[in-house]
Design a protein around this motif. Structure first.
Motif, PDB file in Angstrom:
ATOM      1  N   ARG A  62       0.857  -1.191   0.000  1.00  0.00           N
ATOM      2  CA  ARG A  62       0.000   0.000   0.000  1.00  0.00           C
ATOM      3  C   ARG A  62       0.895   1.243   0.000  1.00  0.00           C
ATOM      4  O   ARG A  62       1.989   1.240   0.555  1.00  0.00           O
ATOM      5  N   TRP A  63       0.403   2.317  -0.590  1.00  0.00           N
ATOM      6  CA  TRP A  63       1.188   3.540  -0.664  1.00  0.00           C
ATOM      7  C   TRP A  63       1.140   4.275   0.673  1.00  0.00           C
ATOM      8  O   TRP A  63       0.350   3.966   1.563  1.00  0.00           O
ATOM      9  N   ASP A  64       2.000   5.281   0.806  1.00  0.00           N
ATOM     10  CA  ASP A  64       2.201   5.936   2.098  1.00  0.00           C
ATOM     11  C   ASP A  64       0.940   6.601   2.630  1.00  0.00           C
ATOM     12  O   ASP A  64       0.706   6.623   3.844  1.00  0.00           O
ATOM     13  N   SER A  65       0.122   7.178   1.770  1.00  0.00           N
ATOM     14  CA  SER A  65      -1.074   7.902   2.216  1.00  0.00           C
ATOM     15  C   SER A  65      -2.323   7.026   2.227  1.00  0.00           C
ATOM     16  O   SER A  65      -3.431   7.536   2.404  1.00  0.00           O
ATOM     17  N   PHE A  66      -2.176   5.713   2.056  1.00  0.00           N
ATOM     18  CA  PHE A  66      -3.320   4.802   1.956  1.00  0.00           C
ATOM     19  C   PHE A  66      -4.178   4.832   3.224  1.00  0.00           C
ATOM     20  O   PHE A  66      -3.675   4.934   4.339  1.00  0.00           O
ATOM     21  N   SER A  67      -5.492   4.733   3.028  1.00  0.00           N
ATOM     22  CA  SER A  67      -6.418   4.602   4.149  1.00  0.00           C
ATOM     23  C   SER A  67      -7.560   3.685   3.740  1.00  0.00           C
ATOM     24  O   SER A  67      -7.801   3.473   2.548  1.00  0.00           O
ATOM     25  N   LEU A  68      -8.248   3.146   4.726  1.00  0.00           N
ATOM     26  CA  LEU A  68      -9.433   2.356   4.437  1.00  0.00           C
ATOM     27  C   LEU A  68     -10.493   3.235   3.792  1.00  0.00           C
ATOM     28  O   LEU A  68     -10.530   4.450   4.028  1.00  0.00           O
ATOM     29  N   VAL A  69     -11.384   2.629   3.019  1.00  0.00           N
ATOM     30  CA  VAL A  69     -12.531   3.376   2.504  1.00  0.00           C
ATOM     31  C   VAL A  69     -13.797   3.040   3.290  1.00  0.00           C
ATOM     32  O   VAL A  69     -14.821   3.704   3.130  1.00  0.00           O
ATOM     33  N   THR A  70     -13.738   2.010   4.121  1.00  0.00           N
ATOM     34  CA  THR A  70     -14.861   1.683   4.999  1.00  0.00           C
ATOM     35  C   THR A  70     -14.612   2.284   6.374  1.00  0.00           C
ATOM     36  O   THR A  70     -13.470   2.305   6.840  1.00  0.00           O
ATOM     37  N   PRO A  71     -15.650   2.787   7.047  1.00  0.00           N
ATOM     38  CA  PRO A  71     -15.465   3.398   8.365  1.00  0.00           C
ATOM     39  C   PRO A  71     -14.874   2.406   9.367  1.00  0.00           C
ATOM     40  O   PRO A  71     -15.113   1.194   9.293  1.00  0.00           O
ATOM     41  N   ASN A  72     -14.129   2.922  10.310  1.00  0.00           N
ATOM     42  CA  ASN A  72     -13.443   2.078  11.284  1.00  0.00           C
ATOM     43  C   ASN A  72     -14.384   1.165  12.049  1.00  0.00           C
ATOM     44  O   ASN A  72     -14.013   0.040  12.404  1.00  0.00           O
ATOM     45  N   TYR A  73     -15.591   1.617  12.346  1.00  0.00           N
ATOM     46  CA  TYR A  73     -16.498   0.793  13.145  1.00  0.00           C
ATOM     47  C   TYR A  73     -16.879  -0.488  12.415  1.00  0.00           C
ATOM     48  O   TYR A  73     -17.368  -1.443  13.034  1.00  0.00           O
ATOM     49  N   GLN A  74     -16.633  -0.538  11.095  1.00  0.00           N
ATOM     50  CA  GLN A  74     -16.926  -1.747  10.340  1.00  0.00           C
ATOM     51  C   GLN A  74     -15.764  -2.746  10.368  1.00  0.00           C
ATOM     52  O   GLN A  74     -15.828  -3.788   9.711  1.00  0.00           O
ATOM     53  N   CYS A  75     -14.724  -2.446  11.139  1.00  0.00           N
ATOM     54  CA  CYS A  75     -13.653  -3.413  11.363  1.00  0.00           C
ATOM     55  C   CYS A  75     -14.127  -4.366  12.453  1.00  0.00           C
ATOM     56  O   CYS A  75     -14.066  -4.051  13.649  1.00  0.00           O
ATOM     57  N   LEU A  76     -14.621  -5.527  12.040  1.00  0.00           N
ATOM     58  CA  LEU A  76     -15.334  -6.435  12.946  1.00  0.00           C
ATOM     59  C   LEU A  76     -14.709  -7.818  12.962  1.00  0.00           C
ATOM     60  O   LEU A  76     -15.415  -8.830  12.932  1.00  0.00           O
ATOM     61  N   LEU A  77     -13.384  -7.895  13.044  1.00  0.00           N
ATOM     62  CA  LEU A  77     -12.777  -9.204  13.190  1.00  0.00           C
ATOM     63  C   LEU A  77     -13.291  -9.844  14.477  1.00  0.00           C
ATOM     64  O   LEU A  77     -13.434  -9.160  15.496  1.00  0.00           O
ATOM     65  N   PRO A  78     -13.605 -11.144  14.464  1.00  0.00           N
ATOM     66  CA  PRO A  78     -14.198 -11.770  15.648  1.00  0.00           C
ATOM     67  C   PRO A  78     -13.313 -11.616  16.888  1.00  0.00           C
ATOM     68  O   PRO A  78     -12.122 -11.901  16.849  1.00  0.00           O
ATOM     69  N   GLY A  79     -13.918 -11.107  17.950  1.00  0.00           N
ATOM     70  CA  GLY A  79     -13.186 -10.884  19.185  1.00  0.00           C
ATOM     71  C   GLY A  79     -12.308  -9.659  19.165  1.00  0.00           C
ATOM     72  O   GLY A  79     -11.553  -9.412  20.113  1.00  0.00           O
ATOM     73  N   PRO A  87     -14.473   5.951  15.533  1.00  0.00           N
ATOM     74  CA  PRO A  87     -15.248   4.885  14.874  1.00  0.00           C
ATOM     75  C   PRO A  87     -15.752   5.260  13.487  1.00  0.00           C
ATOM     76  O   PRO A  87     -15.927   4.386  12.641  1.00  0.00           O
ATOM     77  N   ASP A  88     -15.985   6.536  13.237  1.00  0.00           N
ATOM     78  CA  ASP A  88     -16.468   6.974  11.929  1.00  0.00           C
ATOM     79  C   ASP A  88     -15.342   7.450  11.025  1.00  0.00           C
ATOM     80  O   ASP A  88     -15.588   7.938   9.923  1.00  0.00           O
ATOM     81  N   GLY A  89     -14.103   7.307  11.504  1.00  0.00           N
ATOM     82  CA  GLY A  89     -12.944   7.686  10.709  1.00  0.00           C
ATOM     83  C   GLY A  89     -12.464   6.538   9.849  1.00  0.00           C
ATOM     84  O   GLY A  89     -13.143   5.520   9.699  1.00  0.00           O
ATOM     85  N   PHE A  90     -11.244   6.695   9.311  1.00  0.00           N
ATOM     86  CA  PHE A  90     -10.707   5.709   8.380  1.00  0.00           C
ATOM     87  C   PHE A  90      -9.235   5.464   8.714  1.00  0.00           C
ATOM     88  O   PHE A  90      -8.413   6.379   8.591  1.00  0.00           O
ATOM     89  N   MET A  91      -8.936   4.272   9.157  1.00  0.00           N
ATOM     90  CA  MET A  91      -7.568   3.956   9.535  1.00  0.00           C
ATOM     91  C   MET A  91      -6.618   4.101   8.354  1.00  0.00           C
ATOM     92  O   MET A  91      -6.944   3.696   7.233  1.00  0.00           O
ATOM     93  N   VAL A  92      -5.445   4.666   8.627  1.00  0.00           N
ATOM     94  CA  VAL A  92      -4.405   4.757   7.608  1.00  0.00           C
ATOM     95  C   VAL A  92      -3.572   3.482   7.643  1.00  0.00           C
ATOM     96  O   VAL A  92      -3.753   2.622   8.520  1.00  0.00           O
ATOM     97  N   ARG A  93      -2.662   3.372   6.704  1.00  0.00           N
ATOM     98  CA  ARG A  93      -1.924   2.119   6.505  1.00  0.00           C
ATOM     99  C   ARG A  93      -1.294   1.571   7.782  1.00  0.00           C
ATOM    100  O   ARG A  93      -1.503   0.398   8.138  1.00  0.00           O
ATOM    101  N   ASP A  94      -0.527   2.384   8.478  1.00  0.00           N
ATOM    102  CA  ASP A  94       0.183   1.879   9.658  1.00  0.00           C
ATOM    103  C   ASP A  94      -0.779   1.523  10.792  1.00  0.00           C
ATOM    104  O   ASP A  94      -0.495   0.617  11.585  1.00  0.00           O
TER     105      ASP A  94
END
Length: 431
Positions: A62-79, A87-94
């Motif tokens: 991923r490039w340096d300025s990459f971010s998710l396009v789905t809101p953070n609250y939709q990061c729902l890995l089990p547990g 929660p309504d933001g967008f995580m960047v690559r790191d």
């Protein structure tokens, strides 16, 4: 749950040669980790084999300025649901890499990093996994390697002059990586549009060869459009509800960005600001690049999809009687005129680099099993392949739109765990 210490210590500390486990998970990305969590919760002994390291693809591809396009609250890995401050933001690559590494620290899966599976086959009784640390056997296998291993670069790229610097979107990092001069970006999926924006914001002159990718507005009537789609039920709509399942699985994603808090990507606005847009790339002859006469159709088609999504949202608001602010519809800020060229000379335009944003393919060459269709795609029903005991996880539209994303992987992983338990019981009865 079974943690690393519950697995035989010699399995993790020593070689794998000759070892036999109930389940092997191949791939330690978000899909493999989700599968491991669910298997551990069900007390199924297993191992996860990751050829590189946790978060490698996110960090290195991923490039340096990459971010998710789905809101953070939709990061729902089990547990491991998102619990950060935005929660309504967008995580960047790191931050995405940290999210995955925190997941590993949190439940300590039985994972081996730096172990590559070079061959997967079945000997008639069990699966054989030839790896860089010996040969492992398993009763059941989850292939969680995703669908983005091989960069797709069209053969037409070979026709470019040797003096033009070329790279695939998976190798792009930042504008400083490119030589001085102008850049031709080929493709307007999410990567193409976001990389074109990255260069444009850095003050680089960009030439963009468009395609038929759709777009979606970032916000509409007071909320993120992906939040609306989530509430409407779009993310839980199974692939079997679509008439053209293969076509749905291979559709290009809508372009939008989570950069700087999220916003639309409007190619028309870029053109008004000086970005040069063209139709689809057609031919390359020496330093001359030609384009199809479909720029207007491509822009109009992308806008029509975005407005269609707004229609769905409007209908949902009306049906539920929600009190949401009204919002005027999009008005095109630029239209391609007769002066849009259908061919350019790279040297005359001072184009010194080309970025191929033309997607990826899955690499299953290491799997010697009869589970693929004529296009090399594994035949399956929600991850359960036609070969008993073999499963796939983390593919786009494995079952829903969210199957290849943090939003839906957990649901698929839980489903496959149920299938694995059921198959294990069947194997015991047969034995």
């Amino acid at each position: 749950m079974k943690a690393k210490d519950d697995l035989s210590g010699h399995l993790l500390a020593g070689g794998l040669d000759g070892r036999h486990l109930p389940v092997a998970v191949i791939g330690g990305g978000q899909a493999g980790l989700a599968a491991s969590y669910c298997l551990s919760a069900a007390r199924v002994e297993h191992i996860v084999l990751e050829r590189r390291s946790i978060g490698h693809e996110w960090r290195e591809k991923r490039w340096d300025s990459f971010s998710l396009v789905t809101p953070n609250y939709q990061c729902l890995l089990p547990g491991h649901e998102y619990a950060g401050p935005a929660p309504d933001g967008f995580m960047v690559r790191d931050e995405i890499v940290d999210y995955l590494r925190d997941y590993v620290r949190k439940f300590d899966p039985p994972i081996l990093e730096g172990v590559e599976v070079t061959l997967l086959r079945h000997d008639g009784q069990r699966f054989e996994l030839q790896t860089s640390r010996g040969t492992l056997y398993a009763d059941q296998v989850v292939v969680a390697t995703g669908a983005y291993q091989l960069p797709r670069i069209p053969r037409i790229a070979e026709r470019l002059p040797g003096s033009v610097f070329q790279l695939h979107s998976g190798d792009y990092k930042n504008p400083q990586q490119l030589p001085e001069g102008e850049t031709l970006v080929v493709g307007t999926g999410q990567s193409g549009c976001q990389i074109a924006e990255d260069l444009h914001l850095a003050g680089r002159k960009v030439h963009l060869a468009t395609g038929t990718a759709p777009r979606v507005a970032r916000f509409y009537r007071g909320r993120d459009c992906m939040t609306w789609l989530d509430e409407i039920g779009h993310y839980t709509k199974g692939i079997t509800e679509f008439a053209d399942q293969d076509g749905t699985r291979h559709k290009v994603n809508h372009y939008v960005t989570g950069r700087d808090g999220g916003r639309d990507i409007d190619l028309r606005a870029f053109a008004r600001e000086g970005m040069q847009l063209y139709g689809r790339l057609s031919t390359i002859e020496g330093s001359t690049v030609s384009f199809q006469d479909d720029l207007k159709r491509n822009l109009d088609g992308a806008d029509a999809v975005a407005e269609g999504i707004k229609n769905l949202i409007d209908a949902y608001i009306a049906e539920k009687g929600l009190n949401q602010p009204e919002e005027p519809r999009y008005t095109p800020v630029w239209e391609p005129g007769p002066d849009v060229p259908d061919r350019i000379n790279l040297y005359t335009c001072n184009i010194s680099s080309v970025i191929w944003c033309t997607g990826f393919s899955a690499d299953y060459r290491w799997i010697d099993l009869p589970v693929f269709n004529g296009h090399g795609y594994p035949t399956h029903t929600r991850g359960v392949t036609s070969l008993p005991g073999l499963y796939v996880l983390g593919l786009p539209w494995l079952w829903t739109w969210g199957s290849g994303r943090f939003r839906g992987i957990g649901d698929d992983a839980r489903h496959l765990t149920e299938q694995i338990l059921r198959n294990a019981q069947l194997q015991k009865r047969v034995a």
